[in-house]
Design an enzyme around this catalytic site. Structure first.
Site, PDB file in Angstrom:
ATOM      1  N   ALA A 185      -7.451 -14.045  31.823  1.00 44.33           N
ATOM      2  CA  ALA A 185      -6.079 -14.453  32.132  1.00 44.33           C
ATOM      3  C   ALA A 185      -6.002 -15.953  32.385  1.00 44.33           C
ATOM      4  CB  ALA A 185      -5.552 -13.678  33.344  1.00 44.33           C
ATOM      5  N   TYR A 220      -5.584  10.860   4.290  1.00 42.54           N
ATOM      6  CA  TYR A 220      -4.166  11.002   3.968  1.00 42.54           C
ATOM      7  C   TYR A 220      -4.009  11.821   2.687  1.00 42.54           C
ATOM      8  CZ  TYR A 220      -3.528   7.558   7.670  1.00 42.54           C
ATOM      9  OH  TYR A 220      -3.538   6.918   8.878  1.00 42.54           O
ATOM     10  N   LYS A 224     -22.038  -3.170  23.917  1.00 37.89           N
ATOM     11  CA  LYS A 224     -20.773  -3.815  24.265  1.00 37.89           C
ATOM     12  C   LYS A 224     -20.878  -5.341  24.237  1.00 37.89           C
ATOM     13  CE  LYS A 224     -17.580  -2.344  26.596  1.00 37.89           C
ATOM     14  NZ  LYS A 224     -16.682  -2.188  27.771  1.00 37.89           N
ATOM     15  N   CYS A 281     -12.295  -3.482  20.240  1.00 38.51           N
ATOM     16  CA  CYS A 281     -11.943  -2.712  21.434  1.00 38.51           C
ATOM     17  C   CYS A 281     -10.965  -1.580  21.131  1.00 38.51           C
ATOM     18  CB  CYS A 281     -11.344  -3.629  22.493  1.00 38.51           C
ATOM     19  SG  CYS A 281      -9.694  -4.267  22.080  1.00 38.51           S
ATOM     20  N   GLN A 323       0.840  -1.197   0.000  1.00 40.55           N
ATOM     21  CA  GLN A 323       0.000   0.000   0.000  1.00 40.55           C
ATOM     22  C   GLN A 323       0.878   1.251   0.000  1.00 40.55           C
ATOM     23  OE1 GLN A 323      -2.256   1.699   3.449  1.00 40.55           O
ATOM     24  NE2 GLN A 323      -4.045   0.970   2.306  1.00 40.55           N
ATOM     25  N   CYS A 376     -12.530 -10.539  16.518  1.00 39.22           N
ATOM     26  CA  CYS A 376     -12.193  -9.179  16.934  1.00 39.22           C
ATOM     27  C   CYS A 376     -13.389  -8.578  17.662  1.00 39.22           C
ATOM     28  CB  CYS A 376     -11.855  -8.338  15.705  1.00 39.22           C
ATOM     29  SG  CYS A 376     -11.759  -6.572  16.035  1.00 39.22           S
ATOM     30  N   ARG A 405      -8.748  -5.910  11.235  1.00 38.65           N
ATOM     31  CA  ARG A 405      -8.621  -6.362  12.622  1.00 38.65           C
ATOM     32  C   ARG A 405      -8.955  -7.836  12.848  1.00 38.65           C
ATOM     33  NH1 ARG A 405     -12.007  -1.815  15.620  1.00 38.65           N
ATOM     34  NH2 ARG A 405     -13.069  -1.748  13.589  1.00 38.65           N
TER      35      ARG A 405
END
Length: 647
Positions: free
Chosen positions: A398, A174, A435, A347, A103, A344, A321
């Site tokens: 975790a 951009y 959420k 977040c 890109q 994904c 993502r």
């Protein structure tokens, strides 16, 4: 085959891709300082090729080292020394029958001075980007032709290196987008004015690439067709006209997107945006062009992607993502393993990394995939567990990530969870409005525990005696955290004072009340939205001068915008002094506030009271997640991943 359209081949110019899955460009900050691809970057892209992606587009790749730097550790095609590294990158991707585009990119006004040796940024005109906040200077006509040559030279280097094609980045605010947009292009020379004049820079680049790379070298253009600025900016009807001009110039593919930095939540969407929310943009372009169209729109599920193709909405499925979260997304879809995809959750940890720490060359991070950027360091799980048991106390992210890794290593993890379901604070976190994607991660881990045969004990608070009976090789304490409730505040023990878990777990229902939420971190404003949505009048009290001091700005803008629609009352620079019969007393401009209920959102502290008990009873005892250090999802999964590989 479950998804025949998704896994059908397609010609892009002279090149054929094996399926319709495109990994779209995302800055990853993994290049060497000279702009060549590092071994880390090559491993990162190869992992996605191994995962089945048909076409991979590299991160923003600079064509100019003077004013065109977008990241400190950014891929480059600005000089010949990068060619050997690009060849190595192409070879690694080609090994897996995937194709790769580079890109070509110039940030224009959307780069801070710090990245370009304190020089002034350049643009089509001197219109300041409100997010960067630094006024650019307008390029001279001669300089514009120099930039055109930079893009053309970059394309030649990519082709010489063995890259399959190039994509011009004319999107997301951009430099090329700055030329085509009436919002940022106020020029009076040949590159300003009419739609065609504003598009001239792109058309000239395409001509130049055709001249040096040949008529059969694939060229794609990623283009914003709606900046979501209203009449002040580029809107869809003119965006469609631009696409028709670009097709007539001889490109082989259009990659349709939206937004600029000032409307960033339409570029890279936060968690609240629904799957497919902007698919109408790709459809509007596909209806008027004959070349392949790639669309991007928070596409997450293979079934949804297949429907977009079957319905003729677009020809290719663009996702960025999802391939960070799960490099095996494509293979899992092909093998009917949809339920095993680590989705994904939007977040924005990845973009928070790029925007806030990329200047320090910290690679992109992912909350749900802690292996991202560590592919070379952790190539495949070692199969060295030999059936040894590891007890994990706590079924949050975790503990579950550690269990997943350990099971893949052939250990026998045993998980004890005090609640009725796995997921820990992911389950609470999924309760505020919009959420629900957080529940996807809890579902993924639950599926993984089942598929990997992990022994799980729900509704069970493990004791030392329980664990001793299992004779474990090691013990991991991942018991999470508990809310902070300052005992020094008068009235904090009143019946109308609640913690965030009380609200999220529906231990109390508030309706038609005046509610004061103390603390405006992300947790505070998210629970405030939930309370407001239930029909309550909400005031948010924050002791610091700035609201949501711990939040990433895109997420903050998203939630605060909705809170403002509920007419929430915000009180920064106010400290809670006491809770009384009438409401709360404050130290600040407002000294008292009438309210019926108070919700404390003052953060959490580690819950590791059991750790010392287990440390005395066993030789190998570890802490992970909030029990070790309070953090976010990324902190928890990363600790679980690293610990699971270390034991």
């Amino acid at each position: 085959m479950k998804y025949p359209q998704l896994f059908s081949p397609l010609k892009i110019g002279s090149m054929e891709v094996k399926n319709r899955v495109v990994m779209t460009a995302m800055g990853c900050s993994m290049a060497n300082i000279d702009g060549s691809p590092s071994e880390q970057m090559i491993s990162y892209y190869e992992e996605r090729a191994r995962g089945g992606v048909g076409l991979i587009t590299t991160e923003i790749t600079r064509v100019n080292d003077d004013t065109g730097v977008g990241e400190s550790a950014q891929l480059s095609v600005s000089h010949n020394e990068v060619i050997p590294g690009l060849t190595k990158l192409a070879d690694a991707i080609h090994k897996h029958d995937s194709k790769v585009f580079v890109q070509l990119h110039h940030p224009g006004r959307q780069t801070p001075r710090a990245l370009i040796n304190n020089k002034q940024a350049v643009s089509a005109s001197d219109v300041t980007c409100q997010i960067i906040g630094e006024e650019p200077r307008a390029l001279t006509t001669e300089e514009v032709y120099g930039i055109i040559n930079d893009f053309v030279d970059g394309a030649w280097r990519a082709k010489y290196a063995g890259i399959d094609g190039v994509e011009l980045h004319a999107a997301h605010g951009y430099l090329l987008n700055q030329f085509i947009s009436p919002h940022t292009n106020k020029r009076t020379d040949e590159f300003g004015g009419s739609t065609e004049a504003r598009c001239k820079i792109i058309l000239d680049i395409i001509k130049g690439i055709r001249r040096v790379c040949g008529s059969d070298y694939p060229i794609a253009v990623r283009i914003t067709v709606d900046e979501f600025l209203g009449e002040a900016g580029l809107e869809l009807p003119e965006g469609i006209e631009l696409c028709k001009m670009i097709e007539a110039a001889g490109v082989d593919m259009l990659n349709i997107t939206s937004g600029i930095y000032e409307t960033m939540n339409t570029v890279v969407e936060p968690i609240s945006y629904s799957e497919g929310w902007r698919t109408h943009l790709a459809k509007a372009v596909k209806d008027v062009v004959s070349i392949p169209v790639c669309g991007n729109a928070v596409i997450r599920h293979p079934e949804f992607a297949e429907k977009l193709l079957v319905d003729g909405n677009q020809d290719l499925i663009g996702m960025g993502r999802p391939h960070l979260a799960d490099p095996e997304w494509t293979n899992k879809a092909f093998n009917n393993q949809d339920d095993e995809i680590n989705q994904c959750i939007s977040c924005l940890r990845c973009f928070e990394t790029v925007f806030t720490v990329s200047a320090f060359c910290v690679p992109i991070q992912c909350s749900v995939n802690p292996r991202l950027g560590r592919e070379a360091r952790y190539p495949y799980p070692k199969k060295d567990g030999n059936g040894r048991k590891v007890v994990i106390i706590g079924g949050g992210p975790a503990g579950l990530e550690a269990a997943r890794v350990l099971a893949n290593r052939r250990f026998k993890p045993v998980v004890f969870e005090a609640n009725a379901a796995l997921g820990g604070q992911l389950l609470q976190g999924s309760k505020p409005p919009k959420k629900e994607k957080l529940h996807w991660l809890a579902d993924y881990y639950t599926t993984q525990m089942d598929k990997l045969g992990v022994e799980v004990h729900l509704n069970t608070k493990a004791t030392v005696e329980d664990v001793k009976a299992l004779d474990p090789y090691a013990v991991i304490v991942a018991t999470g955290s508990t809310p902070i409730v300052p005992a020094t505040i008068p009235g904090v023990d009143r019946d109308n004072v609640y913690t965030v878990p009380d609200i999220l777990e529906e231990k109390v229902t508030l309706k038609d009340k005046k509610v004061a939420v103390i603390g405006s971190g992300m947790t505070g404003i998210e629970v405030s939205e939930l309370i407001a949505e239930a029909g309550n009048e909400v005031s948010v009290v924050e002791m610091q001068e700035t609201l949501t001091p711990d939040g990433y700005w895109q997420n903050v803008v998203d939630v605060m915008g909705r809170l403002q629609e509920y007419n929430a009352n915000f009180l920064p620079s106010h400290t809670l002094k006491a809770i009384t019969d009438e409401g709360i007393e404050l130290d600040g401009e407002t000294t008292s506030l009438d309210c019926d209920a108070v919700v404390l959102a003052l953060g959490v502290r580690s819950e590791n009271a059991q750790f010392d008990q287990f440390a005395e009873a066993f030789d190998r005892v570890y802490k992970a997640g909030d029990a070790n250090q309070v953090g976010r999802i990324y902190t928890a999964t990363t600790e679980g991943f690293v610990l699971g590989n270390k034991i």
